[in-house]
Design a protein around this motif. Structure first.
Motif, short mmCIF file in Angstrom:
data_model
loop_
_atom_site.label_atom_id
_atom_site.label_comp_id
_atom_site.label_asym_id
_atom_site.label_seq_id
_atom_site.Cartn_x
_atom_site.Cartn_y
_atom_site.Cartn_z
N UNK A 342 0.38 -1.31 -0.21
CA UNK A 342 -0.41 -0.11 -0.41
C UNK A 342 1.22 1.02 0.14
N UNK A 343 1.38 0.83 0.78
CA UNK A 343 2.52 2.39 0.57
C UNK A 343 3.60 2.32 -0.70
N UNK A 344 4.10 1.52 -1.13
CA UNK A 344 4.29 1.28 -1.77
C UNK A 344 3.72 2.64 -3.15
N UNK A 345 2.45 1.64 -3.27
CA UNK A 345 1.47 2.10 -4.34
C UNK A 345 1.64 4.12 -4.63
N UNK A 346 1.15 3.67 -2.74
CA UNK A 346 0.88 5.02 -2.35
C UNK A 346 2.79 6.61 -2.70
N UNK A 347 3.43 5.76 -2.96
CA UNK A 347 5.02 6.64 -3.25
C UNK A 347 4.97 6.80 -5.00
N UNK A 348 4.41 5.73 -5.69
CA UNK A 348 4.93 5.07 -6.98
C UNK A 348 3.80 7.22 -7.78
N UNK A 349 2.82 7.69 -6.88
CA UNK A 349 2.83 9.66 -7.57
C UNK A 349 3.68 9.66 -6.82
N UNK A 350 4.87 9.96 -7.15
CA UNK A 350 5.56 11.25 -6.72
C UNK A 350 5.33 11.83 -5.58
N UNK A 351 4.53 11.73 -4.92
CA UNK A 351 4.32 13.26 -4.22
C UNK A 351 4.80 12.78 -2.80
N UNK A 352 4.89 11.91 -2.25
CA UNK A 352 4.99 11.24 -1.01
C UNK A 352 6.15 9.86 -0.94
N UNK A 353 6.37 10.20 0.45
CA UNK A 353 7.54 8.95 1.05
C UNK A 353 6.93 8.86 2.25
N UNK A 354 7.93 7.51 2.93
CA UNK A 354 7.31 6.96 3.66
C UNK A 354 8.30 5.94 4.46
N UNK A 355 8.95 6.44 5.86
CA UNK A 355 9.87 5.91 6.88
C UNK A 355 8.94 4.76 7.61
N UNK A 356 9.55 3.42 7.46
CA UNK A 356 8.97 2.71 9.06
C UNK A 356 8.98 2.29 10.17
N UNK A 357 8.91 2.88 10.88
CA UNK A 357 10.05 2.55 12.63
C UNK A 357 9.17 1.98 13.49
N UNK A 358 9.34 0.70 13.87
CA UNK A 358 9.00 -0.30 14.73
C UNK A 358 7.25 -0.15 14.37
N UNK A 359 6.18 0.11 14.93
CA UNK A 359 4.96 0.43 14.66
C UNK A 359 4.36 2.06 14.33
N UNK A 360 5.50 2.32 14.29
CA UNK A 360 4.68 4.26 13.15
C UNK A 360 5.19 4.11 11.86
N UNK A 361 4.05 4.85 11.46
CA UNK A 361 5.01 5.11 9.75
C UNK A 361 4.87 6.41 9.65
N UNK A 362 6.11 7.20 9.27
CA UNK A 362 6.56 8.93 9.03
C UNK A 362 6.39 9.23 7.30
N UNK A 363 5.36 10.17 7.38
CA UNK A 363 5.00 10.76 6.34
C UNK A 363 6.08 11.64 5.51
N UNK A 364 6.50 11.59 4.72
CA UNK A 364 7.54 12.69 4.22
C UNK A 364 7.22 12.77 3.11
N UNK A 365 7.58 14.79 3.12
CA UNK A 365 6.98 14.60 1.63
C UNK A 365 8.24 14.71 0.87
#
Length: 365
Positions: A342-365
């Motif tokens: 799911x996160x990879x699909x969202x990243x395909x737009x080129x508008x958002x990136x994600x980092x997973x740290x344990x049980x937290x998802x960090x949303x990065x522009x």
């Protein structure tokens, strides 16, 4: 141009309506596009099916960058960002060092907590099929993710209330004493009597639920949602009433319903803001209830709203760096896909990136 034709044929293949002539044309265009051997398009081969789906996603992502991206009869520009419809949640491998399969985040499943009138709790996740208990003249049966109330007689000694709650990453179905079926989404609670004996049938809801109501004009079915009341008029409807959402939304699927005496017709959604003002909009009802069918469905959905859904279903915390993109996202993907997909699909737009740290998802522009 050929890029548009390729996307059109991929969409038709995705929908299962590709003719043999079009299949040959799709194979040719694949080869011309340089995507391995286009002649491999044997629709009966499972491995080839996965290949097609992966290439489908890749080519649409490329098309978006060229601003030729067309899907769902909408022409995209940089201001309209699409997530690709993803068949049955199959895997798309997209290299990203921050979103890896090593993280132990999994999708939700059936599970709930039943709280009885005396305050005792029954964890339904690990309970097998069979009778949970009997309260007065009511039997409570648990069967494959469904809790069913069977009333032995038409009268009850006193009104007794139970509460069914789904934590994050859980969902459950309940059949109320009158036969009304309710599907609870993650992080939701419904409180109800074990027998409907009064002039109406009233339940209370927080979170989200999909209702298939057994209509009885002599004993109306009502759902209390905060300070709002939804009343059945022979109805299938969805109520979204999460505390962290900006408004309470009641969407009518079939029949008719009232929200605070505002009559709704199929395809209409009543939106009640925090001050109590109600606005009625026309919506895509199938998109609203996609969760009940095991899908995420986005239709110009903001990233913050998407991440709230992900947080509830995958039981993760979400934080943001550098604010949020204001672009809307479109598309569908199975709720049982891995969080990485799911996160990879969202990243395909080129508008958002994600980092997973344990049980937290960090949303990065």
């Amino acid at each position: 141009m050929e890029n548009d034709r390729l996307i059109e044929l991929l969409e038709k293949h995705h929908q299962g309506v590709l003719t043999r002539v079009e299949s040959d044309e799709l194979a040719r265009l694949y080869g011309e596009a340089g995507h391995d051997n286009g002649q491999l398009l044997n629709e009966d081969d499972e491995d080839v099916q996965k290949y097609i789906e992966t290439r489908y996603i890749t080519l649409l992502a490329i098309a978006r960058k060229k601003k030729f991206f067309k899907i769902w009869k909408v022409t995209t520009t940089a201001a309209a960002v699409f997530i690709i419809a993803f068949l049955a949640g199959k895997v798309f491998y997209h290299a990203n060092k921050n979103v890896t399969a090593q993280n132990k985040i999994v999708s939700g499943h059936n599970g709930a907590v039943l709280t009885l009138a005396d305050g005792s709790k029954v964890i339904l996740d690990s309970m097998g099929n069979g009778m949970v208990m009997q309260q007065q003249n009511v039997q409570v049966i648990n069967t494959n993710g469904t809790l069913t109330y069977h009333t032995k007689s038409a009268t009850a000694k006193q009104v007794v209330y139970n509460t069914l709650s789904t934590p994050r990453a859980r969902q459950y179905k309940i059949v109320l004493p009158d036969g009304t079926k309710v599907w609870l989404n993650a992080e939701s609670t419904i409180r109800y009597p074990t027998a409907f004996t009064g002039n109406d049938r009233e339940v209370e809801l927080t979170g989200e639920a999909y209702f298939e109501v057994v209509h009885n004009a002599a004993q109306p079915f009502k759902v209390k949602v905060g300070n709002n009341m939804v009343e059945d008029v022979g109805t299938i409807f969805d109520i979204n009433a999460y505390a962290d959402e900006p408004a309470i939304k009641t969407t009518l699927i079939e029949g008719a319903a009232k929200m605070n005496n505002k009559l709704l017709r199929p395809g209409e959604q009543a939106v009640a803001n925090k001050s109590g003002h109600i606005q009625v909009n026309h919506v895509d009802a199938e998109q609203v209830i996609a969760w009940q069918k095991g899908m995420f469905a986005f239709d110009n959905t903001g990233l913050d709203a998407i991440m709230r859904q992900i947080s509830r279903w995958y039981d993760v915390d979400v934080s943001y760096e550098n604010g949020l993109t204001k672009e809307g996202f479109y598309g569908t993907i199975s709720r049982y896909s891995s969080i990485q997909d799911i996160l990879n699909m969202l990243e395909l737009t080129g508008l958002v990136h994600f980092k997973i740290m344990g049980n937290e998802i960090i949303v990065q522009n």
